[in-house]
Design a protein around this motif. Structure first.
Motif, PDB file in Angstrom:
ATOM      1  N   ARG A   1       0.832  -1.215   0.000  1.00  0.00           N
ATOM      2  CA  ARG A   1       0.000   0.000   0.000  1.00  0.00           C
ATOM      3  C   ARG A   1       0.859   1.255   0.000  1.00  0.00           C
ATOM      4  NH1 ARG A   1      -2.770  -2.937   4.396  1.00  0.00           N
ATOM      5  NH2 ARG A   1      -4.283  -4.254   3.322  1.00  0.00           N
ATOM      6  N   ILE A   2       1.944   1.235   0.754  1.00  0.00           N
ATOM      7  CA  ILE A   2       2.860   2.389   0.798  1.00  0.00           C
ATOM      8  C   ILE A   2       3.478   2.609  -0.578  1.00  0.00           C
ATOM      9  CG2 ILE A   2       5.065   3.217   1.724  1.00  0.00           C
ATOM     10  CD1 ILE A   2       4.273   1.681   4.362  1.00  0.00           C
ATOM     11  N   GLU A   3       3.939   1.530  -1.202  1.00  0.00           N
ATOM     12  CA  GLU A   3       4.646   1.646  -2.484  1.00  0.00           C
ATOM     13  C   GLU A   3       3.768   2.219  -3.590  1.00  0.00           C
ATOM     14  OE1 GLU A   3       8.153  -1.655  -2.263  1.00  0.00           O
ATOM     15  OE2 GLU A   3       6.128  -2.388  -2.740  1.00  0.00           O
ATOM     16  N   ARG A   4       2.475   2.084  -3.482  1.00  0.00           N
ATOM     17  CA  ARG A   4       1.581   2.673  -4.494  1.00  0.00           C
ATOM     18  C   ARG A   4       1.712   4.191  -4.552  1.00  0.00           C
ATOM     19  NH1 ARG A   4      -3.054  -0.821  -2.231  1.00  0.00           N
ATOM     20  NH2 ARG A   4      -2.507  -2.818  -3.121  1.00  0.00           N
ATOM     21  N   TRP A   5       2.142   4.788  -3.451  1.00  0.00           N
ATOM     22  CA  TRP A   5       2.280   6.245  -3.377  1.00  0.00           C
ATOM     23  C   TRP A   5       3.687   6.729  -3.715  1.00  0.00           C
ATOM     24  CZ3 TRP A   5      -1.888   9.189  -3.111  1.00  0.00           C
ATOM     25  CH2 TRP A   5      -3.056   8.636  -2.584  1.00  0.00           C
ATOM     26  N   LEU A   6       4.657   5.828  -3.793  1.00  0.00           N
ATOM     27  CA  LEU A   6       6.051   6.229  -4.010  1.00  0.00           C
ATOM     28  C   LEU A   6       6.359   6.372  -5.495  1.00  0.00           C
ATOM     29  CD1 LEU A   6       7.873   3.998  -1.363  1.00  0.00           C
ATOM     30  CD2 LEU A   6       7.234   6.418  -1.187  1.00  0.00           C
ATOM     31  N   ARG A   7       7.207   7.360  -5.792  1.00  0.00           N
ATOM     32  CA  ARG A   7       7.654   7.619  -7.161  1.00  0.00           C
ATOM     33  C   ARG A   7       9.158   7.366  -7.246  1.00  0.00           C
ATOM     34  NH1 ARG A   7       4.857  13.515  -6.988  1.00  0.00           N
ATOM     35  NH2 ARG A   7       2.702  12.804  -6.745  1.00  0.00           N
ATOM     36  N   PRO A   8       9.654   7.102  -8.446  1.00  0.00           N
ATOM     37  CA  PRO A   8      11.079   6.766  -8.581  1.00  0.00           C
ATOM     38  C   PRO A   8      12.045   7.825  -8.032  1.00  0.00           C
ATOM     39  CG  PRO A   8       9.915   6.200 -10.590  1.00  0.00           C
ATOM     40  CD  PRO A   8       8.931   6.943  -9.715  1.00  0.00           C
ATOM     41  N   ARG A   9      11.748   9.108  -8.184  1.00  0.00           N
ATOM     42  CA  ARG A   9      12.690  10.160  -7.753  1.00  0.00           C
ATOM     43  C   ARG A   9      12.487  10.612  -6.309  1.00  0.00           C
ATOM     44  NH1 ARG A   9      12.296  15.053 -10.625  1.00  0.00           N
ATOM     45  NH2 ARG A   9      14.136  15.627  -9.459  1.00  0.00           N
ATOM     46  N   ASP A  10      11.572   9.986  -5.584  1.00  0.00           N
ATOM     47  CA  ASP A  10      11.317  10.392  -4.202  1.00  0.00           C
ATOM     48  C   ASP A  10      12.527  10.159  -3.311  1.00  0.00           C
ATOM     49  OD1 ASP A  10       8.696  11.181  -4.675  1.00  0.00           O
ATOM     50  OD2 ASP A  10       7.819   9.292  -4.003  1.00  0.00           O
ATOM     51  N   GLY A  11      12.778  11.105  -2.419  1.00  0.00           N
ATOM     52  CA  GLY A  11      13.728  10.915  -1.338  1.00  0.00           C
ATOM     53  C   GLY A  11      12.936  10.417  -0.142  1.00  0.00           C
ATOM     54  N   VAL A  12      13.037   9.138   0.131  1.00  0.00           N
ATOM     55  CA  VAL A  12      12.228   8.508   1.176  1.00  0.00           C
ATOM     56  C   VAL A  12      12.965   8.568   2.509  1.00  0.00           C
ATOM     57  CG1 VAL A  12      11.102   6.374   1.922  1.00  0.00           C
ATOM     58  CG2 VAL A  12      11.123   6.998  -0.516  1.00  0.00           C
ATOM     59  N   ILE A  13      12.263   9.044   3.512  1.00  0.00           N
ATOM     60  CA  ILE A  13      12.775   9.099   4.879  1.00  0.00           C
ATOM     61  C   ILE A  13      11.802   8.303   5.738  1.00  0.00           C
ATOM     62  CG2 ILE A  13      13.302  10.596   6.844  1.00  0.00           C
ATOM     63  CD1 ILE A  13      13.773  12.838   4.697  1.00  0.00           C
ATOM     64  N   VAL A  14      12.303   7.267   6.390  1.00  0.00           N
ATOM     65  CA  VAL A  14      11.431   6.443   7.215  1.00  0.00           C
ATOM     66  C   VAL A  14      11.683   6.710   8.688  1.00  0.00           C
ATOM     67  CG1 VAL A  14      11.205   4.614   5.477  1.00  0.00           C
ATOM     68  CG2 VAL A  14      12.983   4.437   7.223  1.00  0.00           C
ATOM     69  N   LEU A  15      10.628   6.676   9.450  1.00  0.00           N
ATOM     70  CA  LEU A  15      10.773   6.706  10.902  1.00  0.00           C
ATOM     71  C   LEU A  15      11.053   5.278  11.338  1.00  0.00           C
ATOM     72  CD1 LEU A  15       8.018   9.155  12.171  1.00  0.00           C
ATOM     73  CD2 LEU A  15      10.335   9.614  11.395  1.00  0.00           C
ATOM     74  N   ASP A  16      12.154   5.096  12.037  1.00  0.00           N
ATOM     75  CA  ASP A  16      12.620   3.756  12.368  1.00  0.00           C
ATOM     76  C   ASP A  16      13.348   3.824  13.701  1.00  0.00           C
ATOM     77  OD1 ASP A  16      13.719   1.225  12.466  1.00  0.00           O
ATOM     78  OD2 ASP A  16      14.883   1.434  10.627  1.00  0.00           O
ATOM     79  N   ILE A  17      12.885   3.062  14.667  1.00  0.00           N
ATOM     80  CA  ILE A  17      13.507   3.089  15.992  1.00  0.00           C
ATOM     81  C   ILE A  17      14.997   2.731  15.920  1.00  0.00           C
ATOM     82  CG2 ILE A  17      12.969   0.706  16.652  1.00  0.00           C
ATOM     83  CD1 ILE A  17      12.189   1.963  19.453  1.00  0.00           C
ATOM     84  N   ASP A  18      15.387   1.966  14.896  1.00  0.00           N
ATOM     85  CA  ASP A  18      16.796   1.603  14.723  1.00  0.00           C
ATOM     86  C   ASP A  18      17.551   2.586  13.833  1.00  0.00           C
ATOM     87  OD1 ASP A  18      16.583  -0.729  16.309  1.00  0.00           O
ATOM     88  OD2 ASP A  18      15.712  -1.811  14.608  1.00  0.00           O
ATOM     89  N   GLY A  19      16.897   3.678  13.454  1.00  0.00           N
ATOM     90  CA  GLY A  19      17.539   4.683  12.623  1.00  0.00           C
ATOM     91  C   GLY A  19      18.443   5.592  13.441  1.00  0.00           C
ATOM     92  N   GLU A  20      18.825   6.694  12.846  1.00  0.00           N
ATOM     93  CA  GLU A  20      19.732   7.646  13.481  1.00  0.00           C
ATOM     94  C   GLU A  20      18.941   8.703  14.250  1.00  0.00           C
ATOM     95  OE1 GLU A  20      23.348  10.696  12.206  1.00  0.00           O
ATOM     96  OE2 GLU A  20      22.476   9.356  10.701  1.00  0.00           O
ATOM     97  N   ALA A  21      19.280   8.886  15.516  1.00  0.00           N
ATOM     98  CA  ALA A  21      18.669   9.924  16.342  1.00  0.00           C
ATOM     99  C   ALA A  21      19.489  11.202  16.198  1.00  0.00           C
ATOM    100  CB  ALA A  21      18.607   9.491  17.804  1.00  0.00           C
ATOM    101  N   LEU A  22      18.801  12.323  15.976  1.00  0.00           N
ATOM    102  CA  LEU A  22      19.474  13.599  15.758  1.00  0.00           C
ATOM    103  C   LEU A  22      18.882  14.684  16.652  1.00  0.00           C
ATOM    104  CD1 LEU A  22      19.373  13.672  11.846  1.00  0.00           C
ATOM    105  CD2 LEU A  22      21.324  13.060  13.259  1.00  0.00           C
ATOM    106  N   SER A  23      19.719  15.636  17.031  1.00  0.00           N
ATOM    107  CA  SER A  23      19.191  16.845  17.668  1.00  0.00           C
ATOM    108  C   SER A  23      18.405  17.619  16.611  1.00  0.00           C
ATOM    109  CB  SER A  23      20.339  17.715  18.192  1.00  0.00           C
ATOM    110  OG  SER A  23      21.074  18.246  17.089  1.00  0.00           O
ATOM    111  N   SER A  24      17.628  18.578  17.036  1.00  0.00           N
ATOM    112  CA  SER A  24      16.872  19.394  16.079  1.00  0.00           C
ATOM    113  C   SER A  24      17.810  20.138  15.133  1.00  0.00           C
ATOM    114  CB  SER A  24      15.975  20.391  16.821  1.00  0.00           C
ATOM    115  OG  SER A  24      15.004  19.695  17.568  1.00  0.00           O
ATOM    116  N   GLU A  25      18.931  20.611  15.653  1.00  0.00           N
ATOM    117  CA  GLU A  25      19.888  21.324  14.816  1.00  0.00           C
ATOM    118  C   GLU A  25      20.526  20.392  13.788  1.00  0.00           C
ATOM    119  OE1 GLU A  25      19.753  21.468  18.153  1.00  0.00           O
ATOM    120  OE2 GLU A  25      19.177  23.556  18.485  1.00  0.00           O
ATOM    121  N   ALA A  26      20.896  19.195  14.227  1.00  0.00           N
ATOM    122  CA  ALA A  26      21.483  18.222  13.303  1.00  0.00           C
ATOM    123  C   ALA A  26      20.449  17.775  12.276  1.00  0.00           C
ATOM    124  CB  ALA A  26      22.041  17.020  14.064  1.00  0.00           C
TER     125      ALA A  26
END
Length: 159
Positions: free
Chosen positions: A62-87
């Protein structure tokens, strides 16, 4: 910048919707924002890894139906990188200048996201090791996006 948020599941509670609408309004001064919800799958407490994978795969379809080839995809992922607001603001600036047609933020359901969605991501962003209610994660996403843009533009924003 064109930005889309694709979220698994529907928010029904009025107080969460009001908070989302407030940040959508604030962001509209800076970006062209599109919000999309895709249906979540029913799950139960006890599921085998195979059942969880199948559930996540259906949500990923269902998600992929909305994605386009040139999209810059950013996922929320608990195992991703945590950043300060400035970073985050600096990372947002780098992603914006990478030539994507639009940025697409993906918020998974209660079981997270299928690995094929995570592999599509140009960035996996974590809000830390805490667990947030799905609706609150979306609100935090919009607030941090708004804050990051304000920081990038040198505009005041409370700390």
């Amino acid at each position: 910048m064109r930005i889309a948020v694709i979220a698994v599941g529907k928010i029904r509670e009025k107080f969460w919707l009001e908070a989302l609408r407030e940040y959508e309004k604030r962001l509209s001064a800076y970006v062209d924002l599109e919000m999309m919800e895709v249906a979540d799958e029913s799950d139960r407490d006890e599921m085998s890894p195979t059942e969880v994978d199948a559930l996540l795969s259906r949500e990923a379809d269902r998600i992929e139906r909305w994605l386009r080839p040139r999209d810059g995809v950013i996922v929320l992922d608990i195992d991703g990188e945590a950043l300060s607001s400035e970073a985050w603001s600096e990372r947002y600036d780098r992603i914006c200048t990478a030539g994507h047609g639009r940025l697409v933020f993906v918020v998974g359901g209660s079981r997270g996201l299928h690995p094929r969605i995570k592999r599509r991501a140009v960035f996996r962003w974590s809000f830390g090791p805490i667990t947030l209610p799905h609706a609150l994660a979306r609100i935090v996403l919009l607030e941090q996006l708004y804050r990051g843009i304000r920081i990038l533009r040198g505009e005041p924003y409370h700390k």
